[in-house]
Design an enzyme around this catalytic site. Sequence first.
Site, PDB file in Angstrom:
ATOM      1  N   ASP A  47     -68.837   8.128 -47.843  1.00  0.00           N
ATOM      2  CA  ASP A  47     -69.218   6.960 -47.048  1.00  0.00           C
ATOM      3  C   ASP A  47     -69.664   7.495 -45.686  1.00  0.00           C
ATOM      4  O   ASP A  47     -68.854   7.974 -44.896  1.00  0.00           O
ATOM      5  CB  ASP A  47     -68.019   6.016 -46.929  1.00  0.00           C
ATOM      6  CG  ASP A  47     -68.338   4.748 -46.145  1.00  0.00           C
ATOM      7  OD1 ASP A  47     -69.232   4.780 -45.273  1.00  0.00           O
ATOM      8  OD2 ASP A  47     -67.675   3.718 -46.393  1.00  0.00           O
ATOM      9  N   LYS A  79     -73.738  -1.744 -40.051  1.00  0.00           N
ATOM     10  CA  LYS A  79     -73.293  -1.075 -38.841  1.00  0.00           C
ATOM     11  C   LYS A  79     -74.474  -0.386 -38.145  1.00  0.00           C
ATOM     12  O   LYS A  79     -75.399  -1.063 -37.759  1.00  0.00           O
ATOM     13  CB  LYS A  79     -72.165  -0.090 -39.190  1.00  0.00           C
ATOM     14  CG  LYS A  79     -71.122  -0.659 -40.168  1.00  0.00           C
ATOM     15  CD  LYS A  79     -70.318  -1.826 -39.602  1.00  0.00           C
ATOM     16  CE  LYS A  79     -69.514  -2.583 -40.645  1.00  0.00           C
ATOM     17  NZ  LYS A  79     -68.597  -1.781 -41.438  1.00  0.00           N
TER      18      LYS A  79
HETATM   19  C1  LIG Z   1     -67.892  -1.985 -42.727  1.00  0.00           C
HETATM   20  C2  LIG Z   1     -67.640  -0.826 -43.586  1.00  0.00           C
HETATM   21  C3  LIG Z   1     -67.711  -0.928 -44.981  1.00  0.00           C
HETATM   22  C4  LIG Z   1     -67.951  -2.266 -45.692  1.00  0.00           C
HETATM   23  O1  LIG Z   1     -69.257  -2.690 -45.495  1.00  0.00           O
HETATM   24  P1  LIG Z   1     -69.689  -4.249 -45.451  1.00  0.00           P
HETATM   25  O2  LIG Z   1     -71.149  -4.163 -45.177  1.00  0.00           O
HETATM   26  O3  LIG Z   1     -68.926  -4.897 -44.353  1.00  0.00           O
HETATM   27  O4  LIG Z   1     -69.358  -4.823 -46.785  1.00  0.00           O
HETATM   28  C5  LIG Z   1     -67.530   0.222 -45.718  1.00  0.00           C
HETATM   29  N1  LIG Z   1     -67.271   1.413 -45.133  1.00  0.00           N
HETATM   30  C6  LIG Z   1     -67.171   1.537 -43.790  1.00  0.00           C
HETATM   31  C7  LIG Z   1     -66.882   2.876 -43.196  1.00  0.00           C
HETATM   32  C8  LIG Z   1     -67.360   0.432 -42.983  1.00  0.00           C
HETATM   33  O5  LIG Z   1     -67.244   0.575 -41.656  1.00  0.00           O
END
Ligand SMILES: *Cc1c(COP(=O)(O)O)cnc(C)c1O
Length: 381
Positions: free
Chosen positions: A170, A195
């Site tokens: 991720d 983000k």
């Molecule tokens: C926010 C976030 C997610 C989830 O993503 P959404 O777009 O809110 O479903 C997954 N991994 C990380 C590191 C995040 O900050």
Amino acid sequence: MKFNTKLIHGGISQDKTTGAVTVPIYQTSTYAQKELGGTPEFEYSRTGNPTRKAVEDLIRDLEEGVAGFAFASGSAAIHTIFTLFSAGDHIIVGNDVYGGTFRLINTVLTRLGLTFTVVDTRNIAEIKEAIKDNTKAIYMETPTNPLLRITDIKKVSQIAKKNDLLTIVDNTFATPYIQKPLTLGADIVIHSASKYLGGHSDLVAGLVIVNTKELSNQIGYLQNAIGGILGPQDSWLLQRGIKTLAVRMEAHQKNAIAIYQFLKNDSRIAKIYYPGDESAQDFAVVKSQMNGYGGMLSFELRQGLSVKKFVESLQIITLAESLGSVESLVEVPAVMTHGSIPEKIRLQNGISNELIRLSVGIEQKEDLLADLKQGLDAATK
Ligand SMILES: *Cc1c(COP(=O)(O)O)cnc(C)c1O
């Protein structure tokens, strides 16, 4: 093409039919077919849409993968990835992953027969020990949320390859501007594009990038079969956001460095977690795999100071979940983003009730520093 040029011209940067310099929003569910039984490029918008394809090809180029896929959220992307596996399979997961990822694992995926072992992915011995006959993948974040811990992607990928496991990273916190996990040996990269990639707090989206044709076929199949796709409007907004990633990340990083220096020199701060902390145990790995420190930092106030007063008295920095946007956001993980993790496990993982996470925006540095200063003064009273 260099990375900053790729941000503008990667993927599909113009409309083939009209020459429009921005990709049009193809707001359609279906496409006229020229012949019966042909193989048109687009046939139905769950399967494929030109606006979605523009952002999918763009992120593919930025992460240096074979194919990219866009989903309705980061969570939808993560869910789709986990459907690569079947009941009885075992997956190793980092102990400091996004709260929603834990929720998905603990309350949904285990019900469907997947099994998980949670480890500190910085510790290779711990990973090796967790590998079983039915282990299929290692899933991790680096830097982690909210403690900004750093895992050596190369080392983990090597162990994974030796044991026939997929390495899934991720990359939400770093973005490909700072780190490209596929080039370090990972097989699959995930983003919550809500983000930094979107960057303006105006959209929820997820991205997946893979490094082989085989994985591309598998994820393409699952994306179409499950259907958690990103719509054309949000696809357009996302690729528009991505185009300014380089200038935004530079501004985020500059402000974060200034705030780190400020907090480090204030005796009211007990602890700071920041990838640019040269005294941290992970710093050598930061230097080897990251091209910068990003815009996130977390810290704890000294005992006796009020976290509540601090976050509530901030004027410019907004108390809100999420991160990676142009405006600075502050939050308390124990109460907000990580509230769904049982307290005992949360404390074991180092996320105290006093921990504050700051997503540094691109406002004028002096205004952010003044806001933090008055917030700390209010927390001391
Ligand atoms: C926010 C976030 C997610 C989830 O993503 P959404 O777009 O809110 O479903 C997954 N991994 C990380 C590191 C995040 O900050």
